[in-house]
Design an enzyme around this catalytic site. Structure first.
Site, PDB file in Angstrom:
ATOM      1  CG  ASP A 473      -2.040   1.118   1.174  1.00  0.00           C
ATOM      2  OD1 ASP A 473      -1.822   2.181   0.577  1.00  0.00           O
ATOM      3  OD2 ASP A 473      -3.123   0.608   1.623  1.00  0.00           O
ATOM      4  CG  LEU A 474       1.718   3.087  -3.728  1.00  0.00           C
ATOM      5  CD1 LEU A 474       1.465   3.785  -5.067  1.00  0.00           C
ATOM      6  CD2 LEU A 474       3.140   2.406  -3.882  1.00  0.00           C
ATOM      7  CG  ASP A 516      -2.854   3.572  -2.612  1.00  0.00           C
ATOM      8  OD1 ASP A 516      -4.029   3.001  -2.411  1.00  0.00           O
ATOM      9  OD2 ASP A 516      -2.642   4.711  -1.880  1.00  0.00           O
TER      10      ASP A 516
END
Length: 870
Positions: A473-474, A516
């Site tokens: 997960d960015l 993302d």
């Protein structure tokens, strides 16, 4: 009776006349026996014919009783075989007593003597008498000349009978053959004529010849062959007849015959010469009416023409072959696809023009014509077939081969129909790619990733191998999106996808799971290697500089790791573990890697909360949330307004109540509170709107809790006003409770929400006041109506002077600011007395009122609602 000498000559003469006048054996013998019986006085006469080679036993032989005269009992035995003594076959005549003929069916007590007269080459004549006859000359000698002549006559009669039978048989055969020929001629549908080639007249003809032309037989017999022809002259016809006789070969003539009524019809005439013994040959013609055949031929030609034009015009390629796989036809589309002209390959084997390979293996595909011929059924090419054209082009095709059959079902060839599916197959590949890939980054999508994850899980369970799942997960991605827009965010995701693809193996799977979030499936990988890969990905993502419109951004990645081994049961479990580990990495400060461990208490708590998320969602969909109501009572005025705080409860699948402290933390963590708040608002407004006029007249006031998440949502105010318009309630009845912590955390938004809704008439209470360190500082900025003192001070105020002082101070502060105060957690009468002494306006707690469901308030008469609304 004594036979005189002078009678003997007349008897012999009479017998000679009888013998000379017969032509059949049976007639001859009958007449002779009749004359012998008459002349000799013997009342019974027999003619026995020896049966050649037939014997019964020693001393006897068989004889056929051919004729009998004078004894009706013996007459009934004519035609039967009799057993007679062998000595009777001697050539000598004799007179004997009957007792020597015991085997014969004679009346032994009637006949006494017998005269045996041998007939040379035939048999014997036997005369029987009951009395002895006398003669001047021995009868055995008298009849010897007659018997010899009789024997010769019998031979002549037998020959005559054979000849007569043969003549009759020949005559009957000829008659039958003629009748059969005539019947055959008359039963055929063709007209048959016998024609004299010189006169051209009809010698004979069958029934169809006359009836088919509308003539009677007599009328047709008066005509000549040329009279029937519409388009052939008599001279040409006669020349044709002569050539037929001269060459001895059948001639076939196409012509038209004219009927009696003048109409004409097409005929096909077969002309032959018929040789006759001792006579000149005649002409036999067979004329067949081909009018119906012409119609069929015309229809067949038109059908063939239509089929040919259709084959030339359709969009599919068509090739036909014979039963040996030799090309017999190719339409223009087939010529275009194969690169060969029809005239080049007709007569060649199918393989010359139709070369097909498997798109994947590149190996030749089985000849469809051979498969069709061997199985005698329709066959299709395998999927992924490519046609290699003459110039080397590869064309994706789909085809089928069907057998061409005769009327009896015999396969005589094959028709192959195929068409170019290059665009369709390209589209299918594209759709297949789109179904399994993320269109923006080109990475595997979530559905395909889960499919591969499921395969990996099955392999781990069956083969005891280990794989690892990375959940990425960015961090700070939202900043790029909010600052530069989604186009910039999409470009960043593309760049990171390329970066991460270079850091994983070909055997690994990198996927975009949504937004993302990314997933990496590391095949045949242990935890140590997975940590190296995860940290490498994290570092490279952190080092990546994203430039957009002269602005530079840095992002990070929080990565959760979950092992896939034979202990894992479902992909949802593995994904959940990786997701929890990823959230743990974020909670630990972001840009970190966290490995899921079953012994990790924090992860287990998060896991429990995540489970509650699905339960909360399911409860909302199944309407298993219920409203409970707890009274807030005035401590000084018993007749004051009735005031209730609305509390939320949830029922599990079995109907058991679940208190909010169990599910609210999960709802707060996973942003479900706005949905729960809106559900409570909607239900509360609906109940208040449906109250009877009497209940509404009791000046009911209701408190509804708003979470910090709802305060932070700009649309909350709009939703509340929308519900106000949809329900018949007074906004002054509704008080929204906001916790001190939520208000301070979102001071600006909290102020705006309170300001906007108070303008519409709603009231507000600051809940749990005193729990925050800055409560007094921010209180003056929030235009609320009530202060609800934190229950942690109230419950221990009798034993803790500090808590007592805090309650007193908050009450005084509220009164100074014009606010009414409410004490929470009022759990004893002593606390009630102390609160009254201090001057607290309202109290709320179990000692005053325990929360009740809507139905309980209806049952107690507090609320009055329509039955369908309860």
């Amino acid at each position: 009776m004594i036979m005189k000498q002078e009678r003997i000559l007349s008897i012999l003469y009479d017998l000679a006349l009888v013998i000379g006048g017969a032509d059949r054996v049976e007639t001859l013998l009958t007449k002779v026996l009749q004359r012998l019986v008459f002349h000799t006085g013997y009342p019974c006469g027999l003619a026995l014919q020896w049966k050649a080679g037939a014997s019964i036993e020693a001393g006897y032989r068989q004889a056929l009783l051919q004729v009998c005269v004078g004894d009706h009992r013996l007459i009934s035995s004519v035609g039967e075989s009799l057993s007679v003594p062998e000595w009777m076959a001697s050539e000598e005549a004799a007179e004997i007593t009957v007792d020597r003929l015991l085997n014969l069916p004679l009346k032994q007590d009637f006949y006494r003597s017998a005269l045996i007269l041998p007939v040379p080459g035939y048999g014997v004549v036997l005369l029987l008498t009951p009395v002895t006859q006398r003669s001047e000359a021995p009868l055995t000698e008298i009849f010897k000349p007659v018997l010899a002549n009789l024997a010769k006559t019998i031979v002549l009669c037998e020959r005559n009978e054979v000849y007569t039978r043969d003549l009759i048989a020949d005559r009957d055969a000829a008659r039958y053959a003629n009748e059969r020929f005539r019947r055959a001629m008359d039963s055929t549908q063709d007209a048959i004529y016998l024609i004299d080639p010189e006169t051209m007249g009809f010698i004979d003809f069958n029934r169809q010849a006359s009836e088919g032309l509308g003539y009677t037989a007599e009328e047709l017999s008066r005509l000549h062959a040329q009279d029937l022809k519409v388009d052939v002259s008599g001279e040409r016809l006669q020349d044709l007849f002569k050539r037929t006789i001269r060459e001895g070969q059948t001639q076939i003539l196409g012509s038209h015959h004219r009927r009696k009524d003048g109409s004409a019809f097409p005929v096909e005439i077969h002309i032959d010469a018929l040789e006759q013994a001792g006579s000149d040959p005649v002409i036999i013609t067979v004329a067949r009416d081909i009018q119906e055949r012409k119609v069929y031929e015309k229809a067949l030609f038109e059908e063939k023409e239509r089929a040919l034009v259709t084959l030339q015009s359709i969009g599919d390629a068509v090739i036909t072959t014979d039963r040996d796989g030799i090309i017999t036809y190719m339409n223009p589309v087939a010529e275009e696809l194969t690169g060969y002209r029809g005239e080049e390959v007709v007569g060649e084997s199918l393989e010359k023009a139709f070369h097909v390979i498997d798109e994947i293996s590149r190996t030749p595909v089985t000849n469809p014509a051979d498969a069709c011929l061997s199985r005698s059924e329709v066959v299709s090419l395998a999927h992924h077939s490519l046609l290699i054209s003459r110039d080397g082009r590869e064309i994706a095709i789909e085809d089928s081969a069907a057998p061409i059959r005769q009327q009896d079902g015999t396969v005589i060839g094959v028709v192959i129909v195929f068409h170019d599916v290059s665009r369709a197959r390209e589209l299918a590949h594209k759709l297949s790619w789109q179904a399994t890939h993320d269109s923006m980054t080109g990475l595997i999508n979530r559905a395909e990733f889960e499919r591969r994850l499921r395969q990996a899980l099955e392999q781990a369970q069956e083969d005891r191998v280990q794989h690892v799942l990375l959940y990425i997960d960015l961090d700070q991605f939202k900043i790029v999106n909010d600052t530069c827009g989604h186009v910039a965010g999409d470009e960043l995701l593309k760049q990171l996808a390329v970066l991460m693809r270079e850091l994983v193996r070909e055997s690994d799977t990198l996927a975009r799971l949504g937004g993302d979030e990314f997933g990496v499936l590391l095949s045949n990988c242990d935890r140590e290697h997975a940590l190296l890969v995860a940290n490498l990905l994290r570092e490279r993502i952190r080092e990546h500089r994203f430039v957009w419109q002269e602005r530079v951004f840095e992002v990070g990645a929080s990565i959760g790791i979950a092992e896939i081994n034979d202990h894992a049961s479902e992909i949802s479990q593995v994904l959940s573990q990786a997701d929890m580990a990823c959230y743990a990495a974020k909670d630990d400060g972001r840009n970190r890697v966290h490995v899921f461990e079953l012994t990790d208490d924090d992860l287990m708590r998060r896991h429990s909360e995540m489970l509650w998320v699905s339960k909360i969602t399911e409860a909302m969909e199944s309407t298993r949330f219920v409203l409970y109501w707890q009274a807030i009572e005035s401590l000084h005025d018993a007749d004051s307004t009735t005031w209730y705080e609305v509390l939320l409860r949830m029922r599990d699948e079995h109907g058991h109540l679940i208190l909010p402290g169990t599910f609210i933390p999960a709802a707060e963590r996973y942003n479900l509170m706005p949905s729960l708040d809106r559900w409570v608002i909607h239900q509360t407004f609906s109940v208040c709107s449906d109250l009877s006029p009497q209940s509404k007249a009791n000046a009911l006031e209701v408190s509804i809790n708003l979470s910090g998440a709802s305060i932070n949502e700009e649309s909350t105010s709009d939703y509340i006003l929308e519900q106000l318009r949809a329900n018949d309630i007074d906004p002054g009845q509704i008080c929204f409770e906001i916790t001190e912590t939520a208000a301070i955390s979102n001071l600006t938004r909290a102020y705006r929400l309170i300001h906007d809704l108070k303008a519409k008439g709603f009231r507000f209470a600051l809940d749990d006041f005193g729990s925050g360190v800055s409560s007094f500082t921010y209180l003056k900025n929030l235009p609320v109506d009530y202060l609800k003192i934190d229950g942690s001070f109230v419950k221990d105020m009798l034993s803790d002077p500090v808590d007592d002082t805090m309650v007193d101070m908050i009450n005084q502060l509220g009164h100074v600011m014009g606010l009414e105060t409410v004490a929470e957690y009022v759990e004893s009468e002593d606390i009630v007395a102390r609160l009254k002494a201090i001057g607290i306006d309202y109290g709320q707690g179990f000692v005053l009122h325990k929360p009740q469901a809507t139905q309980a308030l209806v049952d107690s008469g507090v609320f009055s609602l329509p039955s369908e609304k309860v």
